[in-house]
Design a protein around this motif. Sequence first.
Motif, short mmCIF file in Angstrom:
data_model
loop_
_atom_site.label_atom_id
_atom_site.label_comp_id
_atom_site.label_asym_id
_atom_site.label_seq_id
_atom_site.Cartn_x
_atom_site.Cartn_y
_atom_site.Cartn_z
N GLN A 42 5.07 -6.23 -10.91
CA GLN A 42 5.47 -6.87 -12.16
C GLN A 42 6.48 -7.98 -11.91
N MET A 43 6.54 -8.94 -12.81
CA MET A 43 7.52 -10.03 -12.82
C MET A 43 7.58 -10.77 -11.48
N GLY A 44 6.39 -11.00 -10.90
CA GLY A 44 6.32 -11.77 -9.66
C GLY A 44 6.78 -11.04 -8.41
N SER A 45 7.01 -9.73 -8.52
CA SER A 45 7.47 -8.99 -7.32
C SER A 45 6.26 -8.63 -6.45
N LYS A 46 6.53 -8.07 -5.29
CA LYS A 46 5.47 -7.64 -4.36
C LYS A 46 5.29 -6.13 -4.49
N TRP A 47 4.09 -5.68 -4.23
CA TRP A 47 3.85 -4.24 -4.20
C TRP A 47 3.43 -3.90 -2.77
N ASN A 48 4.42 -3.46 -2.00
CA ASN A 48 4.17 -3.16 -0.59
C ASN A 48 4.21 -1.66 -0.38
N VAL A 49 3.10 -1.09 0.02
CA VAL A 49 3.08 0.35 0.29
C VAL A 49 2.39 0.60 1.62
N GLN A 50 2.55 1.81 2.17
CA GLN A 50 1.94 2.11 3.46
C GLN A 50 0.41 2.13 3.35
N SER A 51 -0.23 1.53 4.33
CA SER A 51 -1.68 1.44 4.33
C SER A 51 -2.34 2.82 4.36
N PHE A 125 -10.26 -9.98 -21.69
CA PHE A 125 -10.62 -9.42 -20.39
C PHE A 125 -9.32 -8.95 -19.76
N SER A 126 -9.25 -7.69 -19.41
CA SER A 126 -8.02 -7.20 -18.80
C SER A 126 -8.29 -6.65 -17.42
N ILE A 127 -7.49 -7.08 -16.49
CA ILE A 127 -7.55 -6.50 -15.15
C ILE A 127 -6.33 -5.61 -15.03
N ILE A 128 -6.61 -4.33 -14.93
CA ILE A 128 -5.52 -3.35 -14.93
C ILE A 128 -5.30 -2.89 -13.49
N GLY A 129 -4.17 -3.28 -12.93
CA GLY A 129 -3.86 -2.89 -11.55
C GLY A 129 -2.91 -1.72 -11.56
N ILE A 130 -3.27 -0.71 -10.78
CA ILE A 130 -2.43 0.50 -10.72
C ILE A 130 -2.09 0.81 -9.27
N GLY A 131 -0.82 1.02 -9.02
CA GLY A 131 -0.39 1.48 -7.71
C GLY A 131 0.26 2.83 -7.90
N LEU A 132 -0.24 3.83 -7.21
CA LEU A 132 0.31 5.18 -7.36
C LEU A 132 0.63 5.73 -5.97
N ASN A 133 1.89 6.11 -5.79
CA ASN A 133 2.29 6.63 -4.49
C ASN A 133 1.79 8.06 -4.35
N VAL A 134 0.85 8.25 -3.45
CA VAL A 134 0.22 9.57 -3.34
C VAL A 134 0.72 10.31 -2.08
N ASN A 135 0.34 9.82 -0.91
CA ASN A 135 0.68 10.58 0.31
C ASN A 135 1.73 9.90 1.19
N GLN A 136 2.32 8.83 0.70
CA GLN A 136 3.41 8.19 1.47
C GLN A 136 4.66 9.07 1.37
N ARG A 137 5.29 9.33 2.51
CA ARG A 137 6.48 10.20 2.45
C ARG A 137 7.76 9.48 2.83
N ASP A 138 7.58 8.26 3.32
CA ASP A 138 8.73 7.53 3.81
C ASP A 138 8.96 6.29 2.95
N PHE A 139 10.08 6.23 2.26
CA PHE A 139 10.40 5.06 1.43
C PHE A 139 11.77 4.53 1.85
N LYS A 140 11.84 4.10 3.10
CA LYS A 140 13.12 3.73 3.74
C LYS A 140 14.08 2.95 2.85
N ASN A 141 13.61 1.79 2.37
CA ASN A 141 14.54 0.92 1.63
C ASN A 141 14.42 1.08 0.12
N LEU A 142 13.74 2.12 -0.30
CA LEU A 142 13.51 2.31 -1.74
C LEU A 142 13.97 3.71 -2.16
N PRO A 143 15.27 3.90 -2.32
CA PRO A 143 15.77 5.24 -2.63
C PRO A 143 15.30 5.77 -3.99
N LYS A 144 14.84 4.86 -4.86
CA LYS A 144 14.40 5.31 -6.20
C LYS A 144 12.89 5.48 -6.28
#
Length: 243
Positions: A42-51, A125-144
């Motif tokens: 959202q708001m021009g941010s990046k969505w970086n998650v473990q592959s 026309f809506s493109i609904i993008g969803i990112g859901l953290n499922v099996n990632q266990r390490d969120f080093k710089n993201l304490p929240k």
Amino acid sequence: MNIIKLDAINSTNDYLKGLLQQQFVENFTIVTAENQTDGKGQMGSKWNVQSGKNLTFSVLVKDLLLEVNQIFHLNVAVAVSIIEALSFLEIKDLAIKWPNDILAEGKKIGGILIENSIKSNGEIFSIIGIGLNVNQRDFKNLPKASSLSLLLDRDVDKEAILIPIIECLTRNVSLILNKNTESIWEKYHACLYKKGIPMPFENVKGSKFMGIINGVDQSGKLQLTLEDDFVKSYEIKEIRMLY
Ligand code: BTN
């Protein structure tokens, strides 16, 4: 269900957008990717998650006829669908943080990025993008941030989450089409994070202030009660909650 499964792509939202320009794409087509090289938040941010660990997907919803000031119904339907689909897991305190972050136990487990385009006849026309953290266990710089796996202390089958989300979304979008939006709004408000509790906010100028969340109006504005019982509504870009 028309599912396009990709290994790696820049962004599933952008892929779906490109596909729409080239060919006919069925309503509720889903594009999933194991890895996004340029995932958008959202708001021009990046969505970086473990592959490979998480759900990153986009869904096309078309033929919705809504007034511009009613588009937020779709945000509500998407957030509520995720909550409904996750409710069979034993996760405590699932909540929607306005406008549509998905939290569990106060930490972000999912985000939604909806990109709309409106045709000349008013169809959306809506493109609904969803990112859901499922099996990632390490969120080093993201304490929240957290994930289903961290909350449940086990690995979770991604497919077993994806299908119920789409089923709930299909049902909730048909409620919108039938102009029967009361129940999804009720669920949205029932899950609204920190509703009725004094919380710190920050406006675009960087000023901090306290407000009590009363609810969200039909156009997606957050209504707060401020000092001296003054009530004010804010657009998404105007404030952020400091939590
Ligand atoms: C947020 O900032 O909370 C929204 C995150 C949305 C991420 C998803 S992942 C699938 C889809 N493709 C993207 O590039 N972004 C969305």
